[in-house]
Design an enzyme around this catalytic site. Structure first.
Site, short mmCIF file in Angstrom:
data_model
loop_
_atom_site.label_atom_id
_atom_site.label_comp_id
_atom_site.label_asym_id
_atom_site.label_seq_id
_atom_site.Cartn_x
_atom_site.Cartn_y
_atom_site.Cartn_z
CG PHE A 11 -1.17 1.15 1.47
CD1 PHE A 11 -2.35 2.04 1.36
CD2 PHE A 11 -1.39 1.35 3.06
CE1 PHE A 11 -2.64 3.29 1.61
CE2 PHE A 11 -1.69 3.01 4.19
CZ PHE A 11 -2.31 3.79 2.47
CB ILE A 12 3.08 2.60 2.79
CG1 ILE A 12 1.99 2.91 3.29
CG2 ILE A 12 4.03 4.04 2.80
CD1 ILE A 12 2.75 2.93 5.14
CG ASP A 31 6.24 -6.57 -2.21
OD1 ASP A 31 6.15 -5.26 -2.20
OD2 ASP A 31 5.45 -7.70 -2.52
N GLY A 36 1.64 -7.20 -0.24
CA GLY A 36 1.28 -6.71 -1.53
C GLY A 36 0.31 -6.89 -3.37
CG LEU A 76 8.31 1.68 2.82
CD1 LEU A 76 9.28 2.15 2.24
CD2 LEU A 76 7.20 1.30 2.49
CB THR A 95 9.41 -11.05 7.48
OG1 THR A 95 8.51 -11.98 7.01
CG2 THR A 95 9.29 -9.81 6.28
CE1 TYR A 149 5.47 -5.12 12.63
CE2 TYR A 149 3.80 -3.58 14.37
CZ TYR A 149 4.34 -3.42 12.87
OH TYR A 149 4.33 -2.57 12.03
CE LYS A 153 8.63 -2.06 11.48
NZ LYS A 153 8.77 -2.09 9.84
#
Ligand code: UDP
Length: 322
Positions: A11-12, A31, A36, A76, A95, A149, A153
């Protein structure tokens, strides 16, 4: 400039690709099309400054080859969306930790500038607002997916920060607060596309909890505008920036607003968190960014208000179903 965007078909990332191509830059996307979608970037395929590589950030040789050929990287690619994280915790962790480590290490090998997208989940249950970049993180047990999560990050942020401080790698970190716009799917939990598609199909609007929790939503166009400015701002290197809006709304009020704006006969129903996600799930009661740091550096101000944001998502889903 030639950029690599990991997760560029998301999306972004797809909006960022549009913006860079429009500016005359070259874009290579990596990707794996897990969350995605090809359709997000299909319109760019005819452009000779654009290339889509379908593959994973966990593929070290592929990442090495791609990083070598670009000037800078937007990282991203990540497992995102509360629903996805809760359903696939192991894949999400791999990931988000190993994948980011590979991308950052490779950026270091070739000394390429890298912008890392982090998240407002970093602040966890800190509901003070507006949240400043150096505010405390308040987290629950790491055995709960949401907090693992947040921790994953945070590890990405730490790696990027340390590579910058210790090894001189030019890194920039951004913490994205709730970002919304066309192409966002509700499949991984995001509330506005979910409410809009529910309203457009006359289904019940599923408000989780009592609906008194609040969020601030920013349009994706404002996010990618900020990202393209930041990557060229020398003083952004080694820094972390919040990107978000301060227009706050409760989820209950958001549901009503979506119903009104779509003139939908849908009714609001309240779903307990245990049922919506998992037993013991903890939500954030409030989350608002302080964006004075990014404003000072690049003149950041949201240009699209909440109504405009909802309208853009409604238009997107109406056209999609035509
Ligand atoms: N939410 C909701 N109904 C839905 C999806 C989400 O009430 O169908 C709530 C969710 O519990 C949270 C808010 O909307 O309080 C924002 O959720 P989202 O997953 O979009 O973002 P985040 O929780 O990461 O802020």
């Amino acid at each position: 400039m030639r950029y690599l965007i990991t997760g560029g078909a998301g999306f972004i990332g797809s909006h960022l690709s549009d913006k860079l191509i429009e500016k005359g830059d070259e874009v290579i996307i990596l990707d794996n099309l897990s969350t995605g979608k090809y359709e997000n970037v299909a319109h760019l395929e005819k452009n000779r400054d654009f290339k889509l590589v379908i593959g994973s950030i966990l593929d070290e040789r592929l990442v090495d080859k791609l990083v070598d050929g670009v000037d800078a990287i937007f990282h991203l690619a990540a497992a995102v969306g509360v629903d996805l994280i809760v359903k696939y915790p192991l894949e999400s962790m791999t990931t988000n930790i190993r994948g980011s480590e590979i991308v950052i290490e490779t950026a270091y090998r070739y000394h390429k500038k890298i912008l890392i997208t982090s998240t407002s989940e970093i602040y966890g249950k800190n509901i003070n607002g507006p949240l400043k970049e150096d505010d405390d993180r308040i987290l629950g047990s790491p055995l709960k997916s949401r907090w693992s999560y947040s921790t994953a990050k945070a590890i990405d942020e730490i790696l990027a920060y340390i590579y910058c401080k210790e090894k001189g790698l030019p890194t920039i970190i951004v913490r994205l607060f709730n970002t919304v716009g066309p192409r966002q799917t509700g499949a991984y939990g995001m509330v506005i596309p979910r409410f809009v598609t529910q309203a457009l199909t006359n289904k019940d609007i599923t408000v989780y909890g009592d609906g008194n929790q609040s969020r601030c939503f920013l349009h994706v166009a404002d996010v990618v505008g900020a990202l393209t400015k930041l990557i060229n701002a020398p003083d952004a290197i080694g820094e972390v920036f919040n990107i978000g809006s301060q227009e706050e709304i409760t989820i209950k009020a958001l549901a009503e607003k979506v119903i009104t704006m779509t003139a939908s006969p849908s009714k609001v129903i309240y779903v307990p968190y245990d049922q919506a996600y998992e037993r013991g799930f903890e939500d954030m009661a409030r989350r608002m960014p302080d964006t004075s740091k990014i404003d000072k550096l690049i003149g950041f101000k949201p240009t699209i208000n909440l109504e405009g944001i909802i309208r853009s998502v409604v238009e997107y889903y109406k056209n999609k179903n035509d």
